[in-house]
Design a protein around this motif. Structure first.
Motif, PDB file in Angstrom:
ATOM      1  N   ALA A  69      -3.053  66.491  18.953  1.00 31.89           N
ATOM      2  CA  ALA A  69      -1.904  67.072  18.243  1.00 31.89           C
ATOM      3  C   ALA A  69      -0.803  66.030  18.065  1.00 31.89           C
ATOM      4  O   ALA A  69      -0.170  65.937  17.008  1.00 31.89           O
ATOM      5  CB  ALA A  69      -1.374  68.284  18.995  1.00 31.89           C
ATOM      6  N   VAL A  70      -0.601  65.231  19.107  1.00 33.60           N
ATOM      7  CA  VAL A  70       0.422  64.178  19.043  1.00 33.60           C
ATOM      8  C   VAL A  70       0.045  63.167  17.946  1.00 33.60           C
ATOM      9  O   VAL A  70       0.876  62.766  17.124  1.00 33.60           O
ATOM     10  CB  VAL A  70       0.555  63.504  20.430  1.00 33.60           C
ATOM     11  CG1 VAL A  70       1.324  62.209  20.352  1.00 33.60           C
ATOM     12  CG2 VAL A  70       1.234  64.465  21.409  1.00 33.60           C
ATOM     13  N   SER A  71      -1.224  62.771  17.905  1.00 30.84           N
ATOM     14  CA  SER A  71      -1.689  61.811  16.889  1.00 30.84           C
ATOM     15  C   SER A  71      -1.569  62.404  15.490  1.00 30.84           C
ATOM     16  O   SER A  71      -1.061  61.754  14.563  1.00 30.84           O
ATOM     17  CB  SER A  71      -3.159  61.446  17.122  1.00 30.84           C
ATOM     18  OG  SER A  71      -3.321  60.846  18.363  1.00 30.84           O
ATOM     19  N   LEU A  72      -2.043  63.637  15.343  1.00 30.93           N
ATOM     20  CA  LEU A  72      -2.041  64.258  14.016  1.00 30.93           C
ATOM     21  C   LEU A  72      -0.615  64.450  13.509  1.00 30.93           C
ATOM     22  O   LEU A  72      -0.343  64.329  12.313  1.00 30.93           O
ATOM     23  CB  LEU A  72      -2.763  65.612  14.079  1.00 30.93           C
ATOM     24  CG  LEU A  72      -4.286  65.507  14.261  1.00 30.93           C
ATOM     25  CD1 LEU A  72      -4.872  66.860  14.679  1.00 30.93           C
ATOM     26  CD2 LEU A  72      -4.957  65.013  12.987  1.00 30.93           C
ATOM     27  N   ASN A  73       0.313  64.746  14.420  1.00 32.72           N
ATOM     28  CA  ASN A  73       1.701  64.921  14.024  1.00 32.72           C
ATOM     29  C   ASN A  73       2.275  63.617  13.464  1.00 32.72           C
ATOM     30  O   ASN A  73       2.946  63.591  12.439  1.00 32.72           O
ATOM     31  CB  ASN A  73       2.518  65.378  15.236  1.00 32.72           C
ATOM     32  CG  ASN A  73       3.831  65.989  14.814  1.00 32.72           C
ATOM     33  OD1 ASN A  73       3.840  67.083  14.273  1.00 32.72           O
ATOM     34  ND2 ASN A  73       4.918  65.279  15.033  1.00 32.72           N
ATOM     35  N   LYS A  74       1.967  62.521  14.139  1.00 28.33           N
ATOM     36  CA  LYS A  74       2.452  61.207  13.675  1.00 28.33           C
ATOM     37  C   LYS A  74       1.838  60.856  12.308  1.00 28.33           C
ATOM     38  O   LYS A  74       2.524  60.391  11.391  1.00 28.33           O
ATOM     39  CB  LYS A  74       2.087  60.153  14.728  1.00 28.33           C
ATOM     40  CG  LYS A  74       2.657  58.759  14.471  1.00 28.33           C
ATOM     41  CD  LYS A  74       1.635  57.819  13.881  1.00 28.33           C
ATOM     42  CE  LYS A  74       2.081  56.370  13.921  1.00 28.33           C
ATOM     43  NZ  LYS A  74       2.983  55.988  12.876  1.00 28.33           N
ATOM     44  N   ILE A  75       0.541  61.116  12.192  1.00 29.40           N
ATOM     45  CA  ILE A  75      -0.156  60.773  10.949  1.00 29.40           C
ATOM     46  C   ILE A  75       0.400  61.598   9.780  1.00 29.40           C
ATOM     47  O   ILE A  75       0.718  61.065   8.716  1.00 29.40           O
ATOM     48  CB  ILE A  75      -1.678  61.008  11.129  1.00 29.40           C
ATOM     49  CG1 ILE A  75      -2.253  60.014  12.143  1.00 29.40           C
ATOM     50  CG2 ILE A  75      -2.412  60.912   9.798  1.00 29.40           C
ATOM     51  CD1 ILE A  75      -3.648  60.365  12.661  1.00 29.40           C
ATOM     52  N   ALA A  76       0.517  62.911   9.995  1.00 30.57           N
ATOM     53  CA  ALA A  76       1.002  63.786   8.914  1.00 30.57           C
ATOM     54  C   ALA A  76       2.447  63.453   8.549  1.00 30.57           C
ATOM     55  O   ALA A  76       2.825  63.475   7.372  1.00 30.57           O
ATOM     56  CB  ALA A  76       0.882  65.247   9.328  1.00 30.57           C
ATOM     57  N   ASN A  77       3.251  63.114   9.549  1.00 32.52           N
ATOM     58  CA  ASN A  77       4.642  62.731   9.268  1.00 32.52           C
ATOM     59  C   ASN A  77       4.703  61.455   8.447  1.00 32.52           C
ATOM     60  O   ASN A  77       5.459  61.350   7.488  1.00 32.52           O
ATOM     61  CB  ASN A  77       5.393  62.497  10.580  1.00 32.52           C
ATOM     62  CG  ASN A  77       6.159  63.730  11.004  1.00 32.52           C
ATOM     63  OD1 ASN A  77       6.394  64.622  10.201  1.00 32.52           O
ATOM     64  ND2 ASN A  77       6.536  63.772  12.262  1.00 32.52           N
ATOM     65  N   ASP A  78       3.916  60.448   8.843  1.00 32.94           N
ATOM     66  CA  ASP A  78       3.905  59.191   8.089  1.00 32.94           C
ATOM     67  C   ASP A  78       3.495  59.434   6.646  1.00 32.94           C
ATOM     68  O   ASP A  78       4.107  58.916   5.709  1.00 32.94           O
ATOM     69  CB  ASP A  78       2.905  58.204   8.714  1.00 32.94           C
ATOM     70  CG  ASP A  78       3.511  57.435   9.884  1.00 32.94           C
ATOM     71  OD1 ASP A  78       4.623  57.799  10.317  1.00 32.94           O
ATOM     72  OD2 ASP A  78       2.868  56.484  10.357  1.00 32.94           O
ATOM     73  N   ILE A  79       2.436  60.255   6.496  1.00 31.09           N
ATOM     74  CA  ILE A  79       1.912  60.466   5.144  1.00 31.09           C
ATOM     75  C   ILE A  79       2.944  61.179   4.275  1.00 31.09           C
ATOM     76  O   ILE A  79       3.164  60.818   3.124  1.00 31.09           O
ATOM     77  CB  ILE A  79       0.550  61.206   5.205  1.00 31.09           C
ATOM     78  CG1 ILE A  79      -0.508  60.224   5.734  1.00 31.09           C
ATOM     79  CG2 ILE A  79       0.152  61.770   3.844  1.00 31.09           C
ATOM     80  CD1 ILE A  79      -1.867  60.804   5.995  1.00 31.09           C
ATOM     81  N   ARG A  80       3.639  62.179   4.837  1.00 32.65           N
ATOM     82  CA  ARG A  80       4.619  62.865   3.980  1.00 32.65           C
ATOM     83  C   ARG A  80       5.805  61.978   3.649  1.00 32.65           C
ATOM     84  O   ARG A  80       6.375  62.065   2.575  1.00 32.65           O
ATOM     85  CB  ARG A  80       5.032  64.207   4.552  1.00 32.65           C
ATOM     86  CG  ARG A  80       5.867  64.212   5.786  1.00 32.65           C
ATOM     87  CD  ARG A  80       6.301  65.638   6.111  1.00 32.65           C
ATOM     88  NE  ARG A  80       6.391  65.868   7.538  1.00 32.65           N
ATOM     89  CZ  ARG A  80       6.572  67.068   8.060  1.00 32.65           C
ATOM     90  NH1 ARG A  80       6.666  68.128   7.306  1.00 32.65           N
ATOM     91  NH2 ARG A  80       6.662  67.209   9.367  1.00 32.65           N
ATOM     92  N   MET A  81       6.159  61.077   4.573  1.00 31.71           N
ATOM     93  CA  MET A  81       7.288  60.179   4.259  1.00 31.71           C
ATOM     94  C   MET A  81       6.853  59.100   3.261  1.00 31.71           C
ATOM     95  O   MET A  81       7.594  58.768   2.340  1.00 31.71           O
ATOM     96  CB  MET A  81       7.841  59.569   5.539  1.00 31.71           C
ATOM     97  CG  MET A  81       8.586  60.615   6.368  1.00 31.71           C
ATOM     98  SD  MET A  81       9.505  59.940   7.741  1.00 31.71           S
ATOM     99  CE  MET A  81       8.223  59.493   8.880  1.00 31.71           C
ATOM    100  N   LEU A  82       5.638  58.582   3.420  1.00 31.79           N
ATOM    101  CA  LEU A  82       5.146  57.580   2.459  1.00 31.79           C
ATOM    102  C   LEU A  82       5.019  58.186   1.062  1.00 31.79           C
ATOM    103  O   LEU A  82       5.135  57.491   0.059  1.00 31.79           O
ATOM    104  CB  LEU A  82       3.780  57.037   2.897  1.00 31.79           C
ATOM    105  CG  LEU A  82       3.782  56.123   4.122  1.00 31.79           C
ATOM    106  CD1 LEU A  82       2.357  55.783   4.533  1.00 31.79           C
ATOM    107  CD2 LEU A  82       4.588  54.843   3.860  1.00 31.79           C
ATOM    108  N   ALA A  83       4.772  59.508   1.009  1.00 30.69           N
ATOM    109  CA  ALA A  83       4.583  60.180  -0.284  1.00 30.69           C
ATOM    110  C   ALA A  83       5.884  60.772  -0.811  1.00 30.69           C
ATOM    111  O   ALA A  83       5.890  61.431  -1.850  1.00 30.69           O
ATOM    112  CB  ALA A  83       3.534  61.280  -0.139  1.00 30.69           C
ATOM    113  N   SER A  84       6.979  60.560  -0.105  1.00 33.51           N
ATOM    114  CA  SER A  84       8.229  61.230  -0.490  1.00 33.51           C
ATOM    115  C   SER A  84       8.720  60.752  -1.846  1.00 33.51           C
ATOM    116  O   SER A  84       8.457  59.638  -2.273  1.00 33.51           O
ATOM    117  CB  SER A  84       9.304  61.008   0.590  1.00 33.51           C
ATOM    118  OG  SER A  84       9.570  59.634   0.734  1.00 33.51           O
TER     119      SER A  84
END
Ligand SMILES: O=C(O)C[C@H](O)C(=O)O
Length: 465
Positions: A286-301
């Protein structure tokens, strides 16, 4: 509503006439109206069906249960596993902490259903099976519930969590290979840093998930140990010799998973460290997936005012009021799942810390939280994979624009002119709104030719893997 009268050791209880459950289930139903959600997970009932059938087979092999009774129990257990009797398990997790009432719910349903299958009527004539004496033979709730919990948890992790995470990991790995040469700017502390490639960045995410999967797999050995055979306090009172090993062998055969008898039944009843341990690995995911999903949404912002280095699928209209707006909804769903799993870990840790002497009495809440996490992570990874990760593409124009503008490319000059002069170039360019090259040449530290030869983003990304 029509009722029939059922009896237990405390007396008579009115039970809905069309239900197979008996007095103890009905008492629990009436005494724990705690909701609105919190049904005993279906996977726990299935775990009970496997273990009750296995117990009947082991008991028969060891000479303490007739073949007729074994087959009657086995037949109803098979029926439970088809889902046909799902409506017969109405209890909630907010009941006795040993899960006794759910154990008795299963015992009562098996006994009463067997009576009907044999052509009899519930509560009339000689019973085919007695709930406590036959269906619960050589068992206690204290060893059956943790056994059902381990069967359910193991199956959920192996059949739902791991395949889901592997699917997402494989997509991220493939994307990493595909975009290994796309040089983009790195960020540390959320500030511009030296370049790396999009493939390197995505490869880091894939590696995180590989470690997460490994962490989960490392917990399976403990989860595969079953408490059954320990009965009330771990001593195995009222079981025939060799029963614990045999019953675990039957469970392994019926489930197709490598379950074994727990070498220490006292540990298996009084603690649920295996659940705490395995959920710790789910929390890591969950910790890993949270970081990954956060990065992806910010990179796609963006699309106009954000980072916008990657494009992700546009799946739904995002806003009821802002026309044309599209949001990173898969990232939002996945990070909410992560929040739930991390919350579940707190409940599981608290429950796991509560073993009093010979019994942990937080079993149902630990089981329910574990199963919710295992399912959520598996399902959310599949959803995120199919509706987001597979569609990730670089926004080449934006990536190039940000690399070309980056001040941190100056780091390549450290080894040529020293950190202080390089810093002066970056600070001056930042202050004047000029390029690094303009200031480097203007300050007289570097010739235009040397700058072009030395400051090459593609030479600053290390080996491409
Ligand atoms: O239900 C049982 O088998 C035992 C019960 O949980 C108890 O220890 O009181």
């Amino acid at each position: 509503m029509e009722y029939r009268i059922e009896k237990d050791t405390m007396g008579e209880v009115k039970v809905p006439a069309d239900k197979y459950w008996g007095a103890q289930t009905e008492r629990s139903r009436n005494n724990f109206k705690i909701g609105p959600s919190g049904s005993m997970p279906k996977e726990i009932v299935e775990g009970f069906a496997y273990l009750k059938k296995a117990a009947a087979y082991a008991n028969h092999d060891l000479g303490v249960l007739s073949a007729e009774k074994r087959d009657a129990i086995g037949q109803v257990c098979d029926e439970i596993l088809t889902g046909a009797l799902d409506a017969e398990f109405p209890l909630v997790i907010w009941q006795t902490g040993s899960g006794t009432q759910s154990n008795m719910n299963v015992n009562e349903v098996i006994a009463n259903r067997a009576q009907v299958l044999a052509g009899g009527k519930i509560g009339e004539g000689e019973p085919v099976l007695k709930a406590n004496d036959d269906v619960n033979k050589s068992q206690s709730s204290n060893d059956t519930y943790p056994t059902g919990m381990h069967i359910a948890a193991y199956k959920a992790v192996v059949e739902v969590t791991i395949p889901g995470v592997e699917k997402l990991r494989d997509t991220l790995k493939a994307k990493s290979v595909e975009y290994m040469n796309v040089v983009k700017i790195g960020r540390t502390h959320l500030m511009d840093a030296t370049p790396l490639t999009l493939g390197q960045e995505l490869g880091g995410y894939a590696a995180q998930l590989t470690y997460g999967i490994k962490a989960v797999k490392n917990t399976l050995a403990h989860l595969s140990e079953l408490a059954l055979g320990g009965t009330a306090v771990g001593t195995g009172l009222n079981t025939p010799e060799g029963y614990d090993v045999k019953v675990a062998e039957y469970i392994a055969k019926f489930t197709g998973h490598p379950f074994i008898t727990a070498p220490n039944k006292f540990e298996a009843l009084a603690s649920h460290d295996a659940i705490v341990e395995a959920h710790g690995a789910l929390k890591q995911l969950a910790v890993s997936l949270n970081k990954i999903a956060n990065d992806i949404r910010m990179l796609a912002s963006g699309p106009r005012s954000g980072i916008g280095e990657i494009l992700i699928p546009e799946n739904e209209p995002g806003s009821s009021i802002m026309p044309g707006k599209v949001n990173p909804t898969q990232c939002e769903a996945l990070t909410m799942v992560c929040a739930q799993v991390i919350g579940n870990d707190v409940a599981i840790a608290f429950g796991g810390a509560q073993g009093h002497y010979e019994l942990n009495v937080f079993k149902p809440v630990m089981a329910a939280n574990f199963l919710q996490s295992a399912r959520l992570i598996g399902d959310a990874c599949i959803s995120f994979d199919e509706h987001c990760a597979q569609g990730i593409e670089p926004n080449y124009t934006r990536i190039k624009e940000l690399v070309d503008n980056s001040l941190m490319l100056v780091t390549a000059l450290n080894t040529k002119i020293g950190y202080y002069k390089a810093a002066e170039i970056a600070q001056t360019a930042h202050k004047n709104g000029t390029t690094l090259k303009e200031e480097a040449v203007h300050l007289g530290y570097v010739t235009p030719e040397d700058f072009d030869a030395w400051v090459k983003p593609e030479d600053m990304v290390g080996s491409l893997k």
